[in-house]
Enzyme design. Structure first.
Site, PDB file in Angstrom:
ATOM      1  CE  LYS A 115      -3.889  -2.304   2.003  1.00 42.60           C
ATOM      2  NZ  LYS A 115      -4.773  -2.457   3.125  1.00 42.60           N
ATOM      3  CE1 TYR A 117       0.225   3.187  -6.042  1.00 39.76           C
ATOM      4  CE2 TYR A 117      -0.371   5.063  -4.675  1.00 39.76           C
ATOM      5  CZ  TYR A 117      -0.733   3.967  -5.448  1.00 39.76           C
ATOM      6  OH  TYR A 117      -2.061   3.669  -5.601  1.00 39.76           O
ATOM      7  CB  ILE A 122       0.901   6.389   2.263  1.00 37.55           C
ATOM      8  CG1 ILE A 122       0.139   7.703   2.364  1.00 37.55           C
ATOM      9  CG2 ILE A 122       2.079   6.376   3.228  1.00 37.55           C
ATOM     10  CD1 ILE A 122      -0.518   7.918   3.719  1.00 37.55           C
ATOM     11  CB  CYS A 123      -1.814   3.234  -1.410  1.00 39.05           C
ATOM     12  SG  CYS A 123      -3.258   2.914  -2.429  1.00 39.05           S
ATOM     13  CG  LEU A 124      -3.120   8.836   0.300  1.00 42.87           C
ATOM     14  CD1 LEU A 124      -2.812  10.315   0.303  1.00 42.87           C
ATOM     15  CD2 LEU A 124      -3.485   8.367   1.686  1.00 42.87           C
TER      16      LEU A 124
END
Length: 161
Positions: A115, A117, A122-124
Site C-alpha cells: 500500500k 508507491y 502512501i496509497c490514498l
C-alpha cells in the site's frame, strides 16, 4: 460533511475531523496572494488539529514548511504494543492544489508494503482520494493527516513490525 462510506476511521477520528476548520480559499502555489491566504487557512487548521490531538493525549506528528509553504517535512509516529515507531514525513504541495491532493511520503518505508508507491508515497487512491475530491477546497493538510495518514499508519504499521 459526510465521510466516504468505505473509510475505515474511528469514531474519535470522525469527531476530531469535525472540529478541524474547513478551508475556503481555492488556491495553489502558483496563485500568488491567494496562495498566501490559503496557506494562512492551512496553518490555522493545522494548529487547531494539533490542539485537538494534544487535548486528547494523541499527539502523533510534527510538521513544518519552507518559507513559501510548498515543501513540508517532519515526523509522524504510531504506538503499537507500547512501542513507538517514528518515521520521517515529507510532502510537497502540487501545482494543482487543492484540486490535486498532496502525496504523503514516508521515505523510510519505501517498498515495505504493497500500500505504498515508489518513494514511500502512501496509497490514498481507494479510500481518501474520493473523499478529498468531494471536499475541494474545504479539506487541507490537517484533513489529509487525520483522514489519510493516521488511518494508514494504524492499518499498516502493525503488519510491518
Amino acid at each position: 460533511r459526510a465521510l466516504h462510506p468505505r473509510m475505515a476511521v474511528s469514531e474519535r477520528t470522525k469527531a476530531d475531523v469535525q472540529q478541524i476548520p474547513l478551508l475556503s480559499v481555492r488556491a495553489g502555489p502558483r496563485d500568488g496572494s491567494e496562495w498566501v491566504e490559503r496557506l494562512k487557512e492551512e496553518l490555522a487548521a493545522l494548529i487547531k488539529y494539533v490542539e485537538i490531538n494534544k487535548g486528547n493525549d494523541n499527539d502523533w506528528f510534527k510538521v513544518e514548511c519552507n518559507d513559501d509553504g510548498t515543501k513540508w517535512e517532519g515526523t509522524c509516529w504510531h504506538i503499537h504494543n507500547m512501542m513507538k515507531y517514528e518515521f520521517r514525513l515529507q510532502f510537497e504541495i502540487p501545482a494543482g492544489y487543492p484540486t490535486v491532493p498532496i502525496e504523503l511520503e514516508l521515505p523510510e518505508l519505501d517498498g515495505k508494503t504493497a500500500k505504498m508507491y515508489r518513494g514511500g508515497k502512501i496509497c490514498l487512491d481507494i479510500h481518501f482520494a474520493p473523499l478529498w475530491r468531494n471536499n475541494v477546497p474545504k479539506f487541507g493538510i490537517a484533513h489529509a493527516l487525520s483522514l489519510a495518514l493516521g488511518p494508514w499508519l494504524a492499518a499498516e504499521i502493525p503488519y510491518l513490525i
